[in-house]
Design an enzyme around this catalytic site. Structure first.
Site, PDB file in Angstrom:
ATOM      1  N   ARG A 149      56.524  18.011  22.029  1.00  0.00           N
ATOM      2  CA  ARG A 149      55.669  16.977  22.607  1.00  0.00           C
ATOM      3  C   ARG A 149      54.134  16.704  22.104  1.00  0.00           C
ATOM      4  NH1 ARG A 149      50.400  16.604  24.555  1.00  0.00           N
ATOM      5  NH2 ARG A 149      50.405  19.047  25.116  1.00  0.00           N
ATOM      6  N   ASP A 150      53.382  17.626  21.853  1.00  0.00           N
ATOM      7  CA  ASP A 150      52.182  17.449  21.341  1.00  0.00           C
ATOM      8  C   ASP A 150      52.377  17.140  20.004  1.00  0.00           C
ATOM      9  OD1 ASP A 150      49.469  17.551  21.184  1.00  0.00           O
ATOM     10  OD2 ASP A 150      48.828  19.476  21.903  1.00  0.00           O
ATOM     11  N   HIS A 162      43.925  23.468  18.440  1.00  0.00           N
ATOM     12  CA  HIS A 162      44.056  22.520  17.479  1.00  0.00           C
ATOM     13  C   HIS A 162      43.463  23.059  16.322  1.00  0.00           C
ATOM     14  CE1 HIS A 162      46.571  19.245  19.472  1.00  0.00           C
ATOM     15  NE2 HIS A 162      46.249  19.752  20.380  1.00  0.00           N
ATOM     16  N   CYS A 205      46.122  14.392  19.315  1.00  0.00           N
ATOM     17  CA  CYS A 205      46.307  13.692  20.515  1.00  0.00           C
ATOM     18  C   CYS A 205      45.755  12.448  20.319  1.00  0.00           C
ATOM     19  CB  CYS A 205      45.239  14.367  21.554  1.00  0.00           C
ATOM     20  SG  CYS A 205      44.990  13.534  23.234  1.00  0.00           S
ATOM     21  N   ASN A 209      48.162  21.087  16.305  1.00  0.00           N
ATOM     22  CA  ASN A 209      48.111  22.357  16.709  1.00  0.00           C
ATOM     23  C   ASN A 209      48.302  23.519  15.530  1.00  0.00           C
ATOM     24  OD1 ASN A 209      49.336  21.017  19.123  1.00  0.00           O
ATOM     25  ND2 ASN A 209      48.406  22.605  20.099  1.00  0.00           N
TER      26      ASN A 209
END
Ligand code: HMG
Ligand code: MG
Length: 364
Positions: free
Chosen positions: A52-53, A264, A295, A304
Site C-alpha cells: 500500500r504505502d 519514513h 505519500c 518507509n
C-alpha cells in the site's frame, strides 16, 4: 487488546484527571512504569506496508498480478501483518484503484503462509468502508481461512496536511472516522488509526505539538481503534523529537501496546528513531520491503524504512521478528525491478551482494 479497552479507557481517564493534557510533556515517564515492557519482551511485530504505502505513489500503473504476487511472496516470509491496499477515491490515488480485487483475491485464494496474517486496507470515509464491505459480504472468511481483515483510518496532526490528504480539517476527519470505526467494529473488523505528520509537516514544518498528537490518538482510541500508528510521513523526526512524542503519549495515558511507529526514511533517521522507540517500549513497527514508497500528498518524502533493514537491526539486538530475512531481500530486489526503481534497502543489497560473491567464488 480490545477486550480490556474499557479498563484502559478508565485508566486513561484517571491519568487525565491526574495529569492535565497541556502539561503532558513536562512529566518524565516513571522508571518502572507499567509502560515499560516486561523483561523478556523481545518480540517485535512488523507491519509490512509495501503493497500500500510502498506502491501508492508510483506514477506508472502497476499490474494487479504484480501487486498480488508481491503480497503472496511477502506472506511466505513469516510476516503476520500486511497492508494490502486502500479504499480511497481513485481520483486522489489512482494506483490504489482495484484494491477491491486484491481483497477479493485474499479472501478467495488466501496466500500460503506459515501462520495467520492480518491484512489491512485504508478507508478514509463511509464510502471506503462500504466498498470494502461489498467484497467482504460476497466472500466471507470461512473457518479454513485463518487470516483477518483490518480497516485503517488516517488522521493528520496538522491542519494543512489534513486538507491536502483528506480535503477536510482534522475535526471533520475524526467525525467521519467515527462512522468508519463503528461500521467496521459492527462487522468484527479490527481497526487501526494512523496519525500522519506527527514529527513534521511538509507545509507547517517541524513544529508539531506532541500533546496535540496524543489528543488525536486518545480521540481515536476512545472511538474504538485497536492500535495507533504514529506516522513520520516526512521523515523529519529525530531521536529527541521521537522521544518527546512518546513521552507525551505516555503522559496522556496511552499504552505502548497500542502504539506502532511508522517511520519514513527521507533523512535517514528511521532506524535511529526505531532505537529510541524500542528503548521506550514500543514493539510494533511499520516498514516497506525494498524501502518502497512515499505519500502522494507529502512532496519529496521518500519510502518507509526498508523491512530488510528493520529486521536486520532488530535481529542484531537479539530481538525477534519471526521473519525470513534472506527471503525478504529477494522480494525487495524483485519488486524494485518490477517497478523500475533501484532497491533502497542497504541490507537487502548487502545480502544479495554477498550471496553473489559466494556463488562466484564457488565457481572458481
Ligand atoms: P473529496 O474529493 O472531498 O471527496 O475527497 P467527495 O466526498 O467530495 O467525493 C469525490 C469523489 O470521490 C466522488 O466521486 C466520490 O464518490 C468519490 P464522483 O461523484 O466525483 O465520481 N469517493 C470515493 N471513491 C472511492 N472510494 C472512496 C471515496 N470517497 C469519495 N473512499 C477523500 C475526500 C477522503 C475521498 C479523498 O481526499 C481521498 O481519497 N484521500 C485519500 C488520500 C490518500 O489516500 N493518501 C495517502 C494515504 S495516507 C498516507 O499515505 C499516510 C500514511 O502512510 C501514514 C504516514 O506516512 O504518515 C497512512
Ligand atoms: Mg506512510
Amino acid at each position: 487488546m480490545s477486550a480490556i479497552r474499557p479498563l484502559l479507557r478508565y485508566q486513561n481517564a484517571r491519568s487525565r484527571l491526574r495529569q492535565p493534557r497541556g502539561l503532558a510533556s513536562s512529566v518524565e515517564p516513571l522508571r518502572n512504569s507499567p509502560q515499560a515492557p516486561p523483561p523478556g519482551d523481545d518480540h517485535v511485530r512488523i507491519v509490512e506496508v509495501g503493497p500500500r504505502d510502498g506502491l501508492q505513489n508510483e506514477k506508472k500503473a502497476i499490474p494487479q498480478h504484480t501487486k498480488i504476487e508481491l503480497i503472496s511472496r511477502l506472506a511466505r516470509t513469516g510476516l503476520t501483518d500486511i497492508e494490502a491496499g486502500s479504499f480511497v477515491a481513485p481520483r486522489w490515488v489512482p494506483q490504489m484503484a482495484g484494491s477491491d480485487s486484491i481483497l477479493q483475491h485474499i479472501l478467495t485464494s488466501p496466500p500460503q503462509s506459515p501462520g495467520p496474517i492480518n491484512f489491512s486496507f485504508l478507508a478514509p470515509n463511509a464510502r471506503g468502508l462500504k466498498n470494502a464491505q461489498e467484497v467482504l459480504k460476497l466472500h466471507t472468511l470461512d473457518a479454513s481461512n485463518r487470516n483477518t481483515i483490518e480497516i485503517s483510518v488516517f488522521a493528520a496532526a496538522s491542519e494543512s496536511f489534513s486538507q491536502k490528504n483528506l480535503n477536510c480539517d482534522i475535526a471533520t476527519s475524526l467525525e467521519r472516522f467515527k462512522e468508519v470505526i463503528q461500521g467496521a467494529k459492527a462487522h468484527d473488523l479490527r481497526v487501526r488509526g494512523y496519525i500522519s505528520v506527527v514529527l513534521g509537516c511538509p507545509f507547517e514544518g517541524r513544529d508539531i505539538s506532541p500533546q496535540r498528537v496524543a489528543e488525536i490518538a486518545t480521540n481515536l482510541l476512545e472511538m474504538g481503534v485497536d492500535e495507533i500508528s504514529l506516522g513520520d510521513t516526512t521523515g523529519m523526526g529525530t531521536g529527541p523529537s521521537t522521544r518527546s512524542l512518546l513521552k507525551a503519549m505516555h503522559a496522556a495515558g496511552i499504552q505502548n501496546e497500542d502504539i506502532a511507529c511508522h517511520f519514513h526514511d527521507t533523512y535517514g533517521q528511521a532506524l535511529v528513531n526505531t532505537a529510541v522507540s524500542l528503548e521506550h517500549g514500543i514493539r510494533i513497527f511499520d516498514s516497506s520491503v525494498g524501502g518502497l514508497g512515499g505519500c502522494p500528498y507529502s512532496p519529496g518524502a521518500t519510502g518507509n524504512v526498508a523491512t530488510e533493514d528493520m529486521v536486520y537491526f532488530i535481529d542484531s539486538l537479539g530481538m525477534k521478528t519471526g521473519i525470513d530475512l534472506p527471503a525478504l531481500a529477494e522480494i525487495g530486489e524483485w519488486i524494485s525491478g518490477e517497478i523500475d526503481r533501484s532497491n533502497a534497502s542497504n541490507v537487502g543489497k548487502a545480502i544479495l551482494g554477498s550471496r553473489r560473491r559466494r556463488a562466484g567464488e564457488s565457481k572458481l
